[in-house]
Design a protein around this motif. Structure first.
Motif, PDB file in Angstrom:
ATOM      1  N   ASP A  44       0.791  -1.229   0.000  1.00 16.77           N
ATOM      2  CA  ASP A  44       0.000   0.000   0.000  1.00 16.77           C
ATOM      3  C   ASP A  44       0.821   1.275   0.000  1.00 16.77           C
ATOM      4  O   ASP A  44       0.336   2.330  -0.386  1.00 16.77           O
ATOM      5  CB  ASP A  44      -0.944   0.012   1.211  1.00 16.77           C
ATOM      6  N   PHE A  45       2.058   1.185   0.487  1.00 16.42           N
ATOM      7  CA  PHE A  45       2.829   2.420   0.612  1.00 16.42           C
ATOM      8  C   PHE A  45       4.227   2.332   0.033  1.00 16.42           C
ATOM      9  O   PHE A  45       5.005   3.275   0.130  1.00 16.42           O
ATOM     10  CB  PHE A  45       2.930   2.826   2.087  1.00 16.42           C
ATOM     11  N   HIS A  93      11.097  12.192   3.135  1.00 21.77           N
ATOM     12  CA  HIS A  93      10.328  12.018   4.355  1.00 21.77           C
ATOM     13  C   HIS A  93      11.061  12.537   5.585  1.00 21.77           C
ATOM     14  O   HIS A  93      10.474  12.705   6.649  1.00 21.77           O
ATOM     15  CB  HIS A  93      10.012  10.538   4.573  1.00 21.77           C
ATOM     16  N   ARG A 116       2.960  13.544   7.306  1.00 25.82           N
ATOM     17  CA  ARG A 116       1.679  13.163   6.714  1.00 25.82           C
ATOM     18  C   ARG A 116       1.707  11.707   6.269  1.00 25.82           C
ATOM     19  O   ARG A 116       0.788  10.932   6.527  1.00 25.82           O
ATOM     20  CB  ARG A 116       1.383  14.049   5.491  1.00 25.82           C
ATOM     21  N   HIS A 117       2.786  11.353   5.590  1.00 26.71           N
ATOM     22  CA  HIS A 117       2.945   9.995   5.101  1.00 26.71           C
ATOM     23  C   HIS A 117       2.844   9.001   6.259  1.00 26.71           C
ATOM     24  O   HIS A 117       2.147   7.997   6.187  1.00 26.71           O
ATOM     25  CB  HIS A 117       4.303   9.879   4.404  1.00 26.71           C
ATOM     26  N   ALA A 119       1.406   9.402   9.165  1.00 31.25           N
ATOM     27  CA  ALA A 119       0.068   9.379   9.771  1.00 31.25           C
ATOM     28  C   ALA A 119      -0.843   8.420   9.012  1.00 31.25           C
ATOM     29  O   ALA A 119      -1.577   7.625   9.614  1.00 31.25           O
ATOM     30  CB  ALA A 119      -0.523  10.784   9.774  1.00 31.25           C
ATOM     31  N   THR A 120      -0.758   8.466   7.688  1.00 29.17           N
ATOM     32  CA  THR A 120      -1.578   7.564   6.878  1.00 29.17           C
ATOM     33  C   THR A 120      -1.223   6.103   7.154  1.00 29.17           C
ATOM     34  O   THR A 120      -2.090   5.270   7.395  1.00 29.17           O
ATOM     35  CB  THR A 120      -1.351   7.845   5.380  1.00 29.17           C
ATOM     36  N   MET A 121       0.053   5.832   7.125  1.00 28.92           N
ATOM     37  CA  MET A 121       0.492   4.463   7.374  1.00 28.92           C
ATOM     38  C   MET A 121       0.104   3.998   8.763  1.00 28.92           C
ATOM     39  O   MET A 121      -0.348   2.870   8.956  1.00 28.92           O
ATOM     40  CB  MET A 121       2.014   4.364   7.244  1.00 28.92           C
ATOM     41  N   ARG A 123      -2.322   4.753  10.684  1.00 22.32           N
ATOM     42  CA  ARG A 123      -3.729   4.398  10.836  1.00 22.32           C
ATOM     43  C   ARG A 123      -3.965   2.960  10.377  1.00 22.32           C
ATOM     44  O   ARG A 123      -4.545   2.143  11.094  1.00 22.32           O
ATOM     45  CB  ARG A 123      -4.593   5.353  10.009  1.00 22.32           C
ATOM     46  N   GLN A 124      -3.479   2.672   9.184  1.00 21.28           N
ATOM     47  CA  GLN A 124      -3.709   1.343   8.638  1.00 21.28           C
ATOM     48  C   GLN A 124      -2.952   0.277   9.440  1.00 21.28           C
ATOM     49  O   GLN A 124      -3.447  -0.829   9.670  1.00 21.28           O
ATOM     50  CB  GLN A 124      -3.250   1.313   7.182  1.00 21.28           C
TER      51      GLN A 124
END
Lengths: 161, 161
Positions: A44-45, A93, A116-117, A119-121, A123-124
């Motif tokens: 996903d990332f 990053h 930001r990057h 934070a997204t990771m 969560r998942q």
DNA sequence: GCAGAATGCTTGAAGTTTCAAGTAACGAGC
DNA sequence: GCTCGTTACTTGAAACTTCAAGCATTCTGC
């Protein structure tokens, strides 16, 4: 998320010491979780668990961390942190600069994009872990956490002995 | 056996989900044990945990195993097993030959030297694990083993889901 | 302040692991 | 008995990790 069939435990025989069985099961579970997480982060990332680990630490340190602090916190070596941070910097990053008070030291901190990057990771990542450990009740998780605390403390003693 | 100071857990904050804490602790403990074992095997036998794993499986299979069976039993990929077995064969611990009933398949089995080598390692390996997990009482180890059994079963379900 | 030890990090080589692509062999259905 | 899809394994490239050696800087005791 197709993983190969994994179960090293099946090879145990009856006369093995139970500590060995425990270790094998510990290892199996951890590895299964680790791989799942690593695969999801990659898929996903385009990241990895090691990178996530570095970012997670930096996310907690608004003023940044020295390389040494980073490698102490991740379960990896000094040289590897240099490598990881270099890669993360190339991707934007993270940023490195020399510490003002000690010119041997390097301070690493998250960039806004990195934050930001992450934070997204994160969560998942958290959702995934909750799902993976959902086989245990809250009470069981507490018990396990406490038992592992004992193990950890003992390991720490062993190491210095 | 000097390891770097390792404690990724310290970076947790109060509001993290407890599943996250459990995972982090699980990961830390496992990694600490894993590294210790790997280092001892390297230091004393010039081997590694991955090799030991392959040998351990073969030791239980007097008639040998196919490559696929080996990689299903170790927590590693197909390609890596090829690599590991090739190295072990070069060292004389293992021999490969084509399966008589299916010429796609390769059967790997221990040589006499390999069996002796493994026996020596296994003794030390077991002693080390008993020592490392000695922080828990027998009852606690049983509890933990059982809890991990639940986790494992859940993980298996998750994977196929 | 100066020599020598210690510290903080980087570098390069070697080792290990994964991944994707490739080769060979088997098996089911026509 | 051919063809297509599947299975078993290997290979080569790339990713990652470790290890040992190296460089610059700081610290300590004189």
């Amino acid at each position: 998320m197709t993983l190969p069939l994994l179960d090293p435990e099946t090879r145990l025989q009856g006369d093995d010491h139970e500590a060995l069985r425990l270790w094998l099961r510990l290892f199996t579970c951890t590895t299964m979780v680790e791989r799942t997480i690593d695969q999801v982060l990659k898929r996903d990332f385009g990241s990895s668990l090691a990178r996530f680990d570095v970012l997670a630490q930096l996310d907690r340190a608004p003023d940044g961390l020295r390389m040494g602090e980073l490698s102490a916190g991740t379960l990896t070596t000094n040289g590897n942190v240099t490598w990881l941070v270099a890669a993360l910097e190339a991707e934007g990053h993270v940023r490195r600069r020399t510490a003002p008070d000690d010119r041997r030291a390097t301070i690493v901190r998250l960039t806004a994009a990195g934050r930001r990057h992450f934070a997204t990771m994160a969560r998942q990542h958290e959702a995934l872990i909750i799902e993976l450990l959902d086989g245990l009740s809250a009470t069981e998780r507490r018990t396990m956490h406490s038992l592992l605390g004992t193990v950890k403390q003992h390991l720490r003693l062993e190491r210095t002995a």
